[in-house]
Design a protein around this motif. Structure first.
Motif, PDB file in Angstrom:
ATOM      1  N   SER A 105       0.734  -1.113  -0.034  1.00  0.00           N
ATOM      2  CA  SER A 105       0.078   0.199   0.031  1.00  0.00           C
ATOM      3  C   SER A 105       0.647   1.122   0.013  1.00  0.00           C
ATOM      4  N   GLN A 106       0.343   2.205  -0.436  1.00  0.00           N
ATOM      5  CA  GLN A 106       1.028   3.655  -0.808  1.00  0.00           C
ATOM      6  C   GLN A 106       0.312   4.611  -0.039  1.00  0.00           C
ATOM      7  N   GLY A 107      -0.684   4.296   0.339  1.00  0.00           N
ATOM      8  CA  GLY A 107      -1.772   5.426   1.231  1.00  0.00           C
ATOM      9  C   GLY A 107      -2.829   4.809   1.859  1.00  0.00           C
ATOM     10  N   VAL A 108      -3.370   5.232   2.767  1.00  0.00           N
ATOM     11  CA  VAL A 108      -4.638   4.725   3.680  1.00  0.00           C
ATOM     12  C   VAL A 108      -5.684   5.699   3.549  1.00  0.00           C
ATOM     13  N   ILE A 109      -6.956   5.053   3.282  1.00  0.00           N
ATOM     14  CA  ILE A 109      -8.281   5.805   3.363  1.00  0.00           C
ATOM     15  C   ILE A 109      -8.654   5.098   4.674  1.00  0.00           C
ATOM     16  N   PHE A 110      -8.991   6.180   5.700  1.00  0.00           N
ATOM     17  CA  PHE A 110      -9.648   5.402   6.980  1.00  0.00           C
ATOM     18  C   PHE A 110     -11.039   6.453   6.789  1.00  0.00           C
ATOM     19  N   VAL A 111     -12.131   5.474   6.716  1.00  0.00           N
ATOM     20  CA  VAL A 111     -13.711   5.965   6.631  1.00  0.00           C
ATOM     21  C   VAL A 111     -14.418   5.969   8.037  1.00  0.00           C
ATOM     22  N   LEU A 112     -14.925   6.716   8.599  1.00  0.00           N
ATOM     23  CA  LEU A 112     -15.586   6.320   9.900  1.00  0.00           C
ATOM     24  C   LEU A 112     -16.841   7.339   9.728  1.00  0.00           C
ATOM     25  N   ASP A 113     -17.758   6.644  10.309  1.00  0.00           N
ATOM     26  CA  ASP A 113     -19.194   7.072  10.556  1.00  0.00           C
ATOM     27  C   ASP A 113     -19.366   8.314  11.537  1.00  0.00           C
ATOM     28  N   SER A 114     -19.605   9.478  11.217  1.00  0.00           N
ATOM     29  CA  SER A 114     -19.414  10.601  12.141  1.00  0.00           C
ATOM     30  C   SER A 114     -20.859  10.572  12.949  1.00  0.00           C
ATOM     31  N   ALA A 115     -21.579   9.696  12.593  1.00  0.00           N
ATOM     32  CA  ALA A 115     -22.904   9.754  13.260  1.00  0.00           C
ATOM     33  C   ALA A 115     -23.143   8.564  14.124  1.00  0.00           C
ATOM     34  N   SER A 116     -22.161   7.617  14.325  1.00  0.00           N
ATOM     35  CA  SER A 116     -22.238   6.379  14.969  1.00  0.00           C
ATOM     36  C   SER A 116     -22.272   6.532  16.516  1.00  0.00           C
ATOM     37  N   SER A 117     -22.592   5.482  17.400  1.00  0.00           N
ATOM     38  CA  SER A 117     -22.705   5.548  18.558  1.00  0.00           C
ATOM     39  C   SER A 117     -21.197   5.858  19.161  1.00  0.00           C
ATOM     40  N   GLU A 118     -21.320   6.192  20.528  1.00  0.00           N
ATOM     41  CA  GLU A 118     -20.071   6.383  21.241  1.00  0.00           C
ATOM     42  C   GLU A 118     -18.948   5.262  21.184  1.00  0.00           C
ATOM     43  N   ASP A 119     -19.753   4.124  21.396  1.00  0.00           N
ATOM     44  CA  ASP A 119     -18.977   2.751  21.552  1.00  0.00           C
ATOM     45  C   ASP A 119     -18.245   2.513  20.064  1.00  0.00           C
ATOM     46  N   ASP A 120     -19.083   2.872  18.869  1.00  0.00           N
ATOM     47  CA  ASP A 120     -18.663   2.610  17.734  1.00  0.00           C
ATOM     48  C   ASP A 120     -17.605   3.518  17.222  1.00  0.00           C
ATOM     49  N   LEU A 121     -17.644   4.783  17.776  1.00  0.00           N
ATOM     50  CA  LEU A 121     -16.820   5.906  17.629  1.00  0.00           C
ATOM     51  C   LEU A 121     -15.337   5.473  18.424  1.00  0.00           C
ATOM     52  N   GLU A 122     -15.586   4.918  19.545  1.00  0.00           N
ATOM     53  CA  GLU A 122     -14.372   4.585  20.277  1.00  0.00           C
ATOM     54  C   GLU A 122     -13.582   3.434  19.447  1.00  0.00           C
ATOM     55  N   THR A 123     -14.582   2.264  19.110  1.00  0.00           N
ATOM     56  CA  THR A 123     -13.757   1.299  18.249  1.00  0.00           C
ATOM     57  C   THR A 123     -13.158   1.677  17.122  1.00  0.00           C
TER      58      THR A 123
END
Length: 160
Positions: A105-123
């Motif tokens: 890999s030459q780069g990384v895209i990390f996608v997160l759900d900005s509307a997710s629960s606190e637990d999912d955001l912590e994960t």
């Protein structure tokens, strides 16, 4: 009577400034030079929007998008480059295998759900930190995409 010999020629500024492109345009002696290709890995929890993002970038229909199980590879064409993106499924039982797909890999895209629960955001935060510290990724550029900004529960960039 004296004859005047005149010669006329057209001076093309584009040809003067960019002779290779002009020559290729007028003579077309072969295919255009290949666009560089870059290999990226796209990671994030299930439902964060990785598949939707890549479908949008590839101008595919947003209908019938199914969450990725395992992994998929998409070539995302741009005018000056092609991004070969390995999208890795984000389910709990698949994340432990992510590192097997990092090589090259030459780069990384990390996608997160900005509307997710606190637990999912912590994960998601823990998975991001793990990726940032991985020996095969720690020196690579990261794009962190806070997706689902259109949802009412979406957090701002500062909150994420």
């Amino acid at each position: 009577p004296e004859k005047k010999i005149t010669s006329s020629f057209c001076f093309c500024f584009v040809c003067f400034a960019l002779p290779r492109q002009c020559f290729r345009a007028f003579c077309c002696k072969g295919p255009p030079p290949p666009r560089p290709e870059y290999d990226l890995v796209c990671i994030g929890l299930s439902g964060s929007g990785k598949t939707s993002l890549l479908s949008q970038l590839c101008s595919e229909s947003p209908e019938n998008i199914v969450s990725t199980t395992g992994f998929s590879i998409k070539a995302v064409p741009f005018q000056n480059a092609i991004l070969n993106v390995k999208e890795l499924g984000g389910a709990d039982n698949i994340r432990k295998y992510w590192s097997r797909y990092y090589q090259g890999s030459q780069g990384v895209i990390f996608v997160l759900d900005s509307a997710s629960s606190e637990d999912d955001l912590e994960t998601a935060r823990n998975e991001l930190h793990s990726a940032l510290q991985h020996p095969q990724l720690c020196t690579l550029p990261f794009l962190i995409l806070a997706n689902h900004q259109d949802k009412p529960a979406a957090r701002s960039v500062q909150e994420v």
